[in-house]
Design a protein around this motif. Sequence first.
Motif, PDB file in Angstrom:
ATOM      1  N   LEU A  25       0.790  -1.384  -0.021  1.00  0.00           N
ATOM      2  CA  LEU A  25      -0.158  -0.048   0.090  1.00  0.00           C
ATOM      3  C   LEU A  25       0.825   1.379  -0.060  1.00  0.00           C
ATOM      4  N   ASP A  26       1.984   1.163  -0.927  1.00  0.00           N
ATOM      5  CA  ASP A  26       2.871   2.476  -1.270  1.00  0.00           C
ATOM      6  C   ASP A  26       1.849   3.607  -1.850  1.00  0.00           C
ATOM      7  N   HIS A  27       0.982   3.890  -1.057  1.00  0.00           N
ATOM      8  CA  HIS A  27      -0.060   4.909  -1.879  1.00  0.00           C
ATOM      9  C   HIS A  27       0.186   6.439  -1.325  1.00  0.00           C
ATOM     10  N   PRO A  28       0.015   7.519  -2.241  1.00  0.00           N
ATOM     11  CA  PRO A  28       0.165   8.735  -1.321  1.00  0.00           C
ATOM     12  C   PRO A  28      -1.047   8.775  -0.317  1.00  0.00           C
ATOM     13  N   GLN A  29      -1.982   8.188  -0.368  1.00  0.00           N
ATOM     14  CA  GLN A  29      -3.170   8.525   0.672  1.00  0.00           C
ATOM     15  C   GLN A  29      -2.952   7.671   1.784  1.00  0.00           C
ATOM     16  N   VAL A  30      -1.815   6.872   1.782  1.00  0.00           N
ATOM     17  CA  VAL A  30      -1.706   5.787   2.982  1.00  0.00           C
ATOM     18  C   VAL A  30      -0.600   6.551   3.942  1.00  0.00           C
ATOM     19  N   GLY A  31      -1.064   6.848   5.015  1.00  0.00           N
ATOM     20  CA  GLY A  31      -0.258   7.532   5.973  1.00  0.00           C
ATOM     21  C   GLY A  31       0.209   6.821   6.896  1.00  0.00           C
ATOM     22  N   ASP A  32      -0.193   5.653   7.380  1.00  0.00           N
ATOM     23  CA  ASP A  32       0.494   4.568   8.373  1.00  0.00           C
ATOM     24  C   ASP A  32      -0.285   3.290   8.079  1.00  0.00           C
ATOM     25  N   VAL A  33       0.340   2.338   8.389  1.00  0.00           N
ATOM     26  CA  VAL A  33      -0.166   0.993   8.660  1.00  0.00           C
ATOM     27  C   VAL A  33       0.217   0.296   9.817  1.00  0.00           C
ATOM     28  N   ARG A  34      -0.518   0.020  10.728  1.00  0.00           N
ATOM     29  CA  ARG A  34      -0.079  -0.369  12.104  1.00  0.00           C
ATOM     30  C   ARG A  34      -0.887  -1.317  12.658  1.00  0.00           C
ATOM     31  N   GLY A  35      -0.460  -2.147  13.573  1.00  0.00           N
ATOM     32  CA  GLY A  35      -1.035  -3.088  14.161  1.00  0.00           C
ATOM     33  C   GLY A  35      -0.596  -4.089  15.091  1.00  0.00           C
ATOM     34  N   LEU A  36      -1.066  -4.802  15.879  1.00  0.00           N
ATOM     35  CA  LEU A  36      -0.631  -5.905  16.854  1.00  0.00           C
ATOM     36  C   LEU A  36      -1.284  -7.186  16.393  1.00  0.00           C
ATOM     37  N   GLY A  37      -0.578  -8.454  16.048  1.00  0.00           N
ATOM     38  CA  GLY A  37      -1.264  -9.670  15.557  1.00  0.00           C
ATOM     39  C   GLY A  37      -2.321  -9.202  14.520  1.00  0.00           C
ATOM     40  N   LEU A  38      -3.520  -9.810  14.642  1.00  0.00           N
ATOM     41  CA  LEU A  38      -4.506  -9.524  13.684  1.00  0.00           C
ATOM     42  C   LEU A  38      -5.463  -8.436  13.922  1.00  0.00           C
ATOM     43  N   LEU A  39      -4.907  -7.218  14.470  1.00  0.00           N
ATOM     44  CA  LEU A  39      -5.641  -6.119  14.735  1.00  0.00           C
ATOM     45  C   LEU A  39      -4.993  -5.072  13.950  1.00  0.00           C
ATOM     46  N   ILE A  40      -5.559  -4.729  12.852  1.00  0.00           N
ATOM     47  CA  ILE A  40      -4.669  -3.678  12.029  1.00  0.00           C
ATOM     48  C   ILE A  40      -5.333  -2.587  11.464  1.00  0.00           C
ATOM     49  N   GLY A  41      -4.752  -1.309  11.538  1.00  0.00           N
ATOM     50  CA  GLY A  41      -5.280  -0.163  11.176  1.00  0.00           C
ATOM     51  C   GLY A  41      -4.592   0.281   9.929  1.00  0.00           C
ATOM     52  N   ILE A  42      -5.259   1.038   8.827  1.00  0.00           N
ATOM     53  CA  ILE A  42      -4.701   1.546   7.733  1.00  0.00           C
ATOM     54  C   ILE A  42      -4.935   3.033   7.761  1.00  0.00           C
ATOM     55  N   GLU A  43      -4.210   3.944   8.097  1.00  0.00           N
ATOM     56  CA  GLU A  43      -4.642   5.456   8.207  1.00  0.00           C
ATOM     57  C   GLU A  43      -4.555   6.254   6.989  1.00  0.00           C
ATOM     58  N   LEU A  44      -5.649   6.869   6.731  1.00  0.00           N
ATOM     59  CA  LEU A  44      -5.509   7.178   5.258  1.00  0.00           C
ATOM     60  C   LEU A  44      -5.519   8.910   5.372  1.00  0.00           C
ATOM     61  N   VAL A  45      -4.694   9.391   4.638  1.00  0.00           N
ATOM     62  CA  VAL A  45      -4.520  10.914   4.773  1.00  0.00           C
ATOM     63  C   VAL A  45      -4.674  11.698   3.623  1.00  0.00           C
ATOM     64  N   ARG A  46      -4.933  12.941   3.254  1.00  0.00           N
ATOM     65  CA  ARG A  46      -5.044  13.668   2.065  1.00  0.00           C
ATOM     66  C   ARG A  46      -3.771  14.179   1.787  1.00  0.00           C
ATOM     67  N   ASP A  47      -2.736  13.753   2.554  1.00  0.00           N
ATOM     68  CA  ASP A  47      -1.467  14.438   2.154  1.00  0.00           C
ATOM     69  C   ASP A  47      -0.263  13.773   3.003  1.00  0.00           C
ATOM     70  N   ARG A  48       0.475  13.004   2.703  1.00  0.00           N
ATOM     71  CA  ARG A  48       1.334  12.398   3.605  1.00  0.00           C
ATOM     72  C   ARG A  48       2.316  13.412   4.526  1.00  0.00           C
ATOM     73  N   ALA A  49       2.612  14.390   3.984  1.00  0.00           N
ATOM     74  CA  ALA A  49       3.481  15.371   4.649  1.00  0.00           C
ATOM     75  C   ALA A  49       2.871  16.057   5.693  1.00  0.00           C
ATOM     76  N   THR A  50       1.367  16.503   5.480  1.00  0.00           N
ATOM     77  CA  THR A  50       0.654  17.192   6.774  1.00  0.00           C
ATOM     78  C   THR A  50      -0.102  16.350   7.488  1.00  0.00           C
ATOM     79  N   ARG A  51      -0.259  15.040   6.826  1.00  0.00           N
ATOM     80  CA  ARG A  51      -0.973  13.915   7.746  1.00  0.00           C
ATOM     81  C   ARG A  51      -2.707  14.380   7.902  1.00  0.00           C
ATOM     82  N   GLU A  52      -2.889  15.414   6.989  1.00  0.00           N
ATOM     83  CA  GLU A  52      -4.307  15.772   7.220  1.00  0.00           C
ATOM     84  C   GLU A  52      -5.230  14.354   6.914  1.00  0.00           C
ATOM     85  N   PRO A  53      -6.255  14.429   7.787  1.00  0.00           N
ATOM     86  CA  PRO A  53      -6.936  13.069   7.465  1.00  0.00           C
ATOM     87  C   PRO A  53      -7.751  13.068   6.104  1.00  0.00           C
ATOM     88  N   LEU A  54      -7.914  11.860   5.610  1.00  0.00           N
ATOM     89  CA  LEU A  54      -8.688  11.881   4.453  1.00  0.00           C
ATOM     90  C   LEU A  54     -10.295  12.163   4.965  1.00  0.00           C
TER      91      LEU A  54
END
Length: 450
Positions: free
Chosen positions: A354-383
Amino acid sequence: MPETERDLSQVDLESLWHPMTQHSQLASSPPLFIESASGSFLYDRHGRRWLDAVSGLWCVNVGHGRAELAEVAREQMEKLDYLPATLSHEPGVLLARKILDLLGFDGRVYFAVTGSEANEAAFKIARQYHRQTPGGAGRYKIIGRHRGYHGNTMGALSATGQEERRQGYEPFVPGFLHVEAPDPYRSDVDCAAALEAAILAEGAESVAAFIMEPVIAGGGVLVPPPEYLPRVREICDRHGVLLILDEVVTGFGRTGRWFGHHHWGVEPDIMTLAKGIASGYMPLSATVVRREIFDAFSAEPGGLEHFRHINTYGGHPVATAVARRNLEIIEREGLVERAAEKGRSLLEALRRRLDHPQVGDVRGLGLLIGIELVRDRATREPLSVEDTARVVKRCAQEGVIVGRTINTAPSFSNVLIVAPPFTLSDDEAELLVGTIEAALAKELGASLPG
Ligand SMILES: Cc1ncc(COP(=O)(O)O)c(C=O)c1O
């Protein structure tokens, strides 16, 4: 659509009130009509299937359609259909023992039905414990965290720190307040220090308990930094505040260990469990307390020191029998280890693919995973909520159900949630990753080059 299904959909529209749903949209966009489920998939009556990448509501940990669990339920129902928890039955006793053994915990287990009720019991236990403990009579406040979720009943909602869940339902139960939770992607605030400051500001002698999810689940899959939970434990100890861990989502293997707190080597005073306890095959929850807490409820009969609380269906014989077998399946098939391994490989694949400009962060522990989408990776403004919802909808159209956060903090409806059954195969993981990758490209534009 066959006549019967159209008829049923019409009856649905005219009869049902769905949770978290604006019904005015349902006529043009009805909910999926699911007839059966097996393994990681849900099926409609035409055989069309969807990968259930959120395990229902992150509860069907052993996967769908286990005939063994249906068999146990039938046998138990024939033998003993119901018993109030004031009396005793084998599946309830053995399940309580099993939970304590898995925890390595000297304590007691109180059964209820839902996660919300388990938390309500925890709050009442904490308050009553202090009232019955020398020097504790003034302790009644419960500190929760912004973005945490603890349920829909009034006490649990008062402890919840999610904007949209709370709006319009005020006033809340007095004595609840909130502190900030770690969000390593967006903030480096020292949240353990913030907890201690809140305890001191309120006056420690007025604070009964602090409640937190080891990993905030519905609030955005927020995994705390390694030092946070050990420091929280120290702070609670220093100020005589009970630590309640809400393991409703993280319990029973979801994070790749039996319980979320096992990642950090700390023990709670009170813990709440639900969801994975019976993998959603039956409704069941539990509030587990340390021995010392339980002992404070012991006194001569005739007084009010005992726990004056009951749930008609708490510790139901059928639910506890199913839960016992569910835990046996988890052990027999090594599913906790599997959740850890699959979680690692899935997280790695999602990060890589998911090397996509709107993917800011991919995180998790075990099978609990969140993919945080942003308008802009630099400012991290949420999508925006609309763009995030389009990605989720596209995944569903392509046959994969993923979840998303909904205004857990104002304007933060931007985290996709992935929490599949622990039995997820390699092919299913590929389908999941490929579908999210394609949905991002289709709805939000091309991936980053290379
Ligand atoms: C962390 C947490 N606690 C409590 C609850 C409430 O559980 P229930 O919906 O069974 O009342 C939930 C539900 O999603 C949850 O995620």
